[in-house]
Design an enzyme around this catalytic site. Structure first.
Site, PDB file in Angstrom:
ATOM      1  N   GLU A  48       0.813  -1.217   0.000  1.00  0.00           N
ATOM      2  CA  GLU A  48       0.000   0.000   0.000  1.00  0.00           C
ATOM      3  C   GLU A  48       0.848   1.270   0.000  1.00  0.00           C
ATOM      4  O   GLU A  48       0.438   2.285  -0.570  1.00  0.00           O
ATOM      5  CB  GLU A  48      -0.949   0.014   1.207  1.00  0.00           C
ATOM      6  CG  GLU A  48      -2.069  -1.008   1.146  1.00  0.00           C
ATOM      7  CD  GLU A  48      -1.686  -2.372   1.713  1.00  0.00           C
ATOM      8  OE1 GLU A  48      -2.581  -3.238   1.850  1.00  0.00           O
ATOM      9  OE2 GLU A  48      -0.478  -2.573   2.034  1.00  0.00           O
ATOM     10  N   PHE A 115     -11.991  -7.008  13.916  1.00  0.00           N
ATOM     11  CA  PHE A 115     -10.916  -7.528  13.076  1.00  0.00           C
ATOM     12  C   PHE A 115     -10.510  -6.482  12.038  1.00  0.00           C
ATOM     13  O   PHE A 115     -11.332  -5.926  11.333  1.00  0.00           O
ATOM     14  CB  PHE A 115     -11.374  -8.813  12.373  1.00  0.00           C
ATOM     15  CG  PHE A 115     -10.353  -9.366  11.414  1.00  0.00           C
ATOM     16  CD1 PHE A 115      -9.141  -9.866  11.877  1.00  0.00           C
ATOM     17  CD2 PHE A 115     -10.601  -9.377  10.050  1.00  0.00           C
ATOM     18  CE1 PHE A 115      -8.201 -10.370  10.997  1.00  0.00           C
ATOM     19  CE2 PHE A 115      -9.664  -9.882   9.160  1.00  0.00           C
ATOM     20  CZ  PHE A 115      -8.459 -10.383   9.641  1.00  0.00           C
ATOM     21  N   GLN A 116      -9.235  -6.196  11.977  1.00  0.00           N
ATOM     22  CA  GLN A 116      -8.630  -5.224  11.057  1.00  0.00           C
ATOM     23  C   GLN A 116      -9.240  -3.825  11.196  1.00  0.00           C
ATOM     24  O   GLN A 116      -9.372  -3.087  10.234  1.00  0.00           O
ATOM     25  CB  GLN A 116      -8.720  -5.719   9.606  1.00  0.00           C
ATOM     26  CG  GLN A 116      -7.799  -6.903   9.334  1.00  0.00           C
ATOM     27  CD  GLN A 116      -7.585  -7.181   7.864  1.00  0.00           C
ATOM     28  OE1 GLN A 116      -8.432  -6.870   7.033  1.00  0.00           O
ATOM     29  NE2 GLN A 116      -6.460  -7.797   7.531  1.00  0.00           N
ATOM     30  N   LYS A 165     -17.768  -0.231   5.814  1.00  0.00           N
ATOM     31  CA  LYS A 165     -18.203  -1.214   4.818  1.00  0.00           C
ATOM     32  C   LYS A 165     -19.714  -1.189   4.615  1.00  0.00           C
ATOM     33  O   LYS A 165     -20.197  -1.312   3.476  1.00  0.00           O
ATOM     34  CB  LYS A 165     -17.748  -2.616   5.255  1.00  0.00           C
ATOM     35  CG  LYS A 165     -17.938  -3.689   4.192  1.00  0.00           C
ATOM     36  CD  LYS A 165     -17.302  -5.004   4.622  1.00  0.00           C
ATOM     37  CE  LYS A 165     -17.421  -6.057   3.532  1.00  0.00           C
ATOM     38  NZ  LYS A 165     -16.784  -7.337   3.940  1.00  0.00           N
ATOM     39  N   MET A 487      24.407   8.467   2.483  1.00  0.00           N
ATOM     40  CA  MET A 487      24.363   9.777   3.124  1.00  0.00           C
ATOM     41  C   MET A 487      24.719   9.682   4.605  1.00  0.00           C
ATOM     42  O   MET A 487      25.438  10.532   5.144  1.00  0.00           O
ATOM     43  CB  MET A 487      22.986  10.417   2.950  1.00  0.00           C
ATOM     44  CG  MET A 487      22.892  11.834   3.505  1.00  0.00           C
ATOM     45  SD  MET A 487      24.111  12.971   2.797  1.00  0.00           S
ATOM     46  CE  MET A 487      23.296  13.408   1.262  1.00  0.00           C
TER      47      MET A 487
END
Length: 589
Positions: A48, A115-116, A165, A487
C-alpha cells in the site's frame, strides 16, 4: 444507488482515470463495483505504501498537463490503511494533492477492536489537510467533491476518506439528488488568496528597485503553479539571480546564466554565499525550512525579505518578512512582471562576485566528473549522473530516491524540461523512487522516466517491480550501489570519526531479482561502460535495470552541517587543504 456507486461516480466526475491500491475485506465492495462499472484503470501495487507514492507521482507529473489529475490510492482497513501512512505523510510535507480512500469496518463494530479495525481518521488527521468518514451513503458523493476541492485548492495536500463497509453497501433514498456541476463546498474556515494585494506589491517593487545585491528563491510553489517561465521572464527583466530549493529544481533551465543552482545544506557555493551577502531575498513559494536556512539566527541578517506564499501560516514562521504577499505565485509574478515601475540594473559588481563563488569548487568537481572513479577505482555517482544528463540533454524526467545519490542527481543533472524532477523532500522517504516513477510514467507516457535509487532505498520498495512488469511500463531503473547507506556514511565520515555504525549493507543479486520480474539487467563496474549502458537503457523499449558499483567514500559537497550556519559550509574533502579563496570568503574546510 449505493454508497460504493456514488463514490465511483464522484471520482469519474472529477476526472479520475487511475486508481492505485490493494484490495481487502473492508474495501472489497468498492473494488467489486469498480470492476463491474469499468472506466477506471486499476493499478495494483505490491504494497500500500507503493500505491500512495504512485498516486503522488501521477499528481506531481500531471501538473504540467492540460488537464491535471489527482492521484487516488485505495486500501482496506487496519494494516492496509496503516501502510498508506508514510506516503500520505510524505505528500503532506511536500504539498502534493492526493486522495486516499480506505475501507473501514462496519459502523456497528467501530470502537470494539473489530478484526482489522484501526482509527484511520485519528491517525491521518495530523498528516493530511482533511479527513472524512461519511456515516451515510447520501453523504458520500458530496464528501468526495469537497475532499478533492480541499486537496487541490491553495496549498495542495493529501485528503483521506475512510468509508465503513456498511455505508459502501447502503442504498440512498429514491429522492436523493446531487448536482455535481453546480456543487460548491461550503467551507467557512478554508481561506484561499490567489490574487495579491496592491499595497505589498508596490512595497516589493520599491525594495527591488533599491536593492544592489538581490537574490530570488524558486520554491515548490513555482512548480505547483506552473510559473517557471514567468519567473525567468521576471528575473531577466530585473537582472536578479535565482537560487532554487530542492523542490524548485526544473522550474527553470538549470544552466541559465542567472541560475545559481540549489541552495541550502547541499546547495552550491554560489547560491549559499550569495544569500549570506544579499541585501534582498525575494522568495516565491517556499517555506524556509531548516535544510535551506541552516542556523536561523545567522541567516541573511542584512537582507530584507519579500515572501510570496499561498499558505499564510508559512509567512513569518521561520524567517521574518519585510513584505508579505499571501497569494498564488503565478498571479503574483504575472502582476510583478508587468509593473512599469520596475527598473533594470546591470549589477555587474554583484554578478561578478557571484561568478567568483562559482569557481570555488568548479575545478575540483570538473576533475572528479572527468576522472569518474574514486581512489579504489569504483564509479563516482556524480560522474554517472553527469553522463546521464549529457546523453539525455537534460530533457528526461528524473525520479530519485532519498540519500546521497538524490543530492548528486539534484546537483549534476542539467534540467531543461519544466517540472521534470520528482523527489521526496520534507519527509525524506527512502523507497519513494520506484513507485513514484510508476505514477510519473502513467501521467506522462510519452516522456522517458528514470528511477534512480541507492542500494538501500531500492530494497525498501523493490517489490513494485511487479507492478512495472504487470503494467508493462517503460521505466529506466538505475541502482547506484556503494554497499552503504551513503548519506549516513558521509555524516559518519565527517562528524563521527569514521565509525560506520549501522550503514554497511549486503545486497542480494539484483540481476536475479530483475530476471525474476522478466526485466533485462546490466551490471556496470568500469567507467568506459557507463555511457554504453545508459545508451542501452535509452534504446531499449521497456523497463530495464542498470546496477552501477560505486565508490563508498564519495561525498557530496558543499555541505552545511546540521545545526550549523552558512559560514560553516564544508567545501573541501576530508584531508584536503581549504582553497585560499574559500578561506578569504569565510568558508570553513
Amino acid at each position: 444507488m449505493t454508497g460504493k456507486k456514488l463514490l465511483l461516480r464522484a471520482l469519474k466526475d472529477k476526472g479520475v482515470k487511475y486508481v492505485f491500491g490493494y484490495t481487502g475485506g473492508a474495501i472489497m465492495p468498492v473494488f467489486d463495483e469498480m470492476d463491474k462499472l469499468g472506466g477506471f484503470n486499476f493499478v495494483m501495487s505490491r504494497h500500500e505504501q507503493g500505491a500512495a507514492f504512485m498516486s503522488q507521482g501521477l499528481s506531481r507529473a500531471s501538473r504540467s498537463n492540460k488537464v491535471p489529475q489527482i492521484g487516488v490510492c485505495m486500501s482496506t482497513s487496519g494494516p492496509g490503511a496503516m501502510n498508506l501512512v508514510t506516503g500520505v505523510a510524505d505528500a503532506y510535507m511536500d504539498s502534493v494533492p492526493i486522495l486516499a480512500v480506505t475501507g473501514q469496518v462496519a459502523t456497528g463494530v467501530i470502537a470494539t477492536d473489530a478484526f482489522q479495525e484501526s482509527d484511520v481518521v485519528g491517525v491521518m488527521m495530523p498528516i493530511s489537510k482533511q479527513t472524512y468518514m461519511p456515516l451515510d451513503a447520501s453523504d458520500v458523493e458530496s464528501t468526495v467533491h469537497e475532499a478533492i476541492y480541499v486537496a487541490t485548492t491553495g496549498r495542495g495536500g493529501p485528503v483521506v476518506l475512510d468509508i465503513p463497509k456498511d455505508v459502501q453497501n447502503q442504498q440512498v433514498p429514491d429522492e436523493y439528488r446531487f448536482d455535481a456541476e453546480s456543487y460548491r463546498p461550503a467551507l467557512p474556515g478554508f481561506f484561499y488568496h490567489p490574487t495579491p494585494a496592491r499595497e505589498p506589491l508596490q512595497q516589493a517593487v520599491d525594495l527591488i528597485n533599491r536593492s544592489e545585491r538581490p537574490v530570488m528563491f524558486c520554491g515548490h510553489g513555482v512548480i505547483n503553479s506552473n510559473a517557471g517561465k514567468l519567473l525567468l521572464q521576471f528575473a531577466e527583466k530585473v537582472n536578479i539571480p535565482i537560487a532554487s530549493t530542492m523542490h524548485g529544481l526544473s522550474a527553470i533551465p538549470a544552466d541559465h546564466p542567472l541560475h545559481l543552482g540549489m541552495m541550502g545544506m547541499h546547495g552550491t557555493v554560489e547560491a549559499n554565499r550569495a544569500i549570506m551577502e544579499a541585501d534582498l531575498l525575494i522568495s516565491f513559494g517556499m517555506r524556509f525550512d531548516d535544510r535551506v536556512t541552516g542556523k536561523l539566527n545567522e541567516y541573511a541578517q542584512n537582507a530584507d525579505v519579500i515572501h510570496v506564499e499561498i499558505d499564510a501560516s508559512e509567512i513569518n514562521k521561520n524567517v521574518g518578512t519585510t513584505v508579505a504577499i499571501n497569494a498564488d505565485v503565478y498571479r503574483t509574478l504575472h502582476v510583478l512582471a508587468g509593473d512599469p515601475m520596475l527598473t533594470y540594473k546591470p549589477r555587474r559588481r554583484w554578478l561578478d562576485k557571484i561568478e567568483g563563488y562559482r569557481q570555488v569548487m568548479a575545478e575540483d568537481l570538473r576533475q572528479e566528473i572527468e576522472t569518474g572513479v574514486g581512489a579504489d577505482g569504483k564509479l563516482l555517482m556524480k560522474a554517472i549522473v553527469s553522463r546521464l544528463s549529457d546523453l539525455t540533454e537534460g530533457k528526461d524526467l528524473i525520479v530519485p530516491d532519498v540519500g546521497q545519490h538524490q543530492m548528486m542527481a539534484s546537483r549534476f543533472y542539467n534540467f531543461q524540461t519544466e517540472n521534470s524532477w520528482f523527489s521526496s523532500g520534507g519527509a525524506g522517504t527512502m523507497g519513494a523512487s520506484l513507485p513514484m516513477a510508476i505514477g510519473v510514467k502513467l501521467a506522462r507516457p510519452d516522456e522517458r522516466v528514470w528511477s534512480i535509487s541507492g542500494d538501500g532505498g531500492f530494497q525498501m520498495n523493490a517489490q513494485e517491480l511487479g507492478t512495472i512488469m504487470e503494467q508493462q511500463l517503460d521505466v529506466k531503473i538505475l541502482i547506484l550501489n556503494n554497499g552503504y547507506l551513503g548519506m549516513v556514511r558521509q555524516w559518519q565520515t565527517l562528524f563521527f570519526d569514521g565509525r560506520y555504525a549501522g550503514t554497511p549493507m549486503q545486497s542480494p543479486d539484483f540481476g536475479l531479482i530483475a530476471k525474476a520480474y522478466g526485466l533485462p539487467y546490466r551490471k556496470v563496474e568500469k567507467l568506459e561502460d557507463v555511457k554504453p549502458a545508459l545508451q542501452q537503457a535509452i534504446d531499449h523499449q521497456g523497463a530495464i535495470v542498470l546496477e552501477f558499483i560505486c565508490d563508498p567514500g564519495e561525498v557530496i559537497l558543499p555541505m552545511i552541517p546540521a545545526g550549523g550556519g552558512f559560514d560553516d559550509m564544508i567545501v573541501k574533502h576530508p584531508g584536503q587543504e581549504p582553497a585560499e579563496n574559500a578561506v578569504e570568503e569565510g568558508g570553513q574546510s
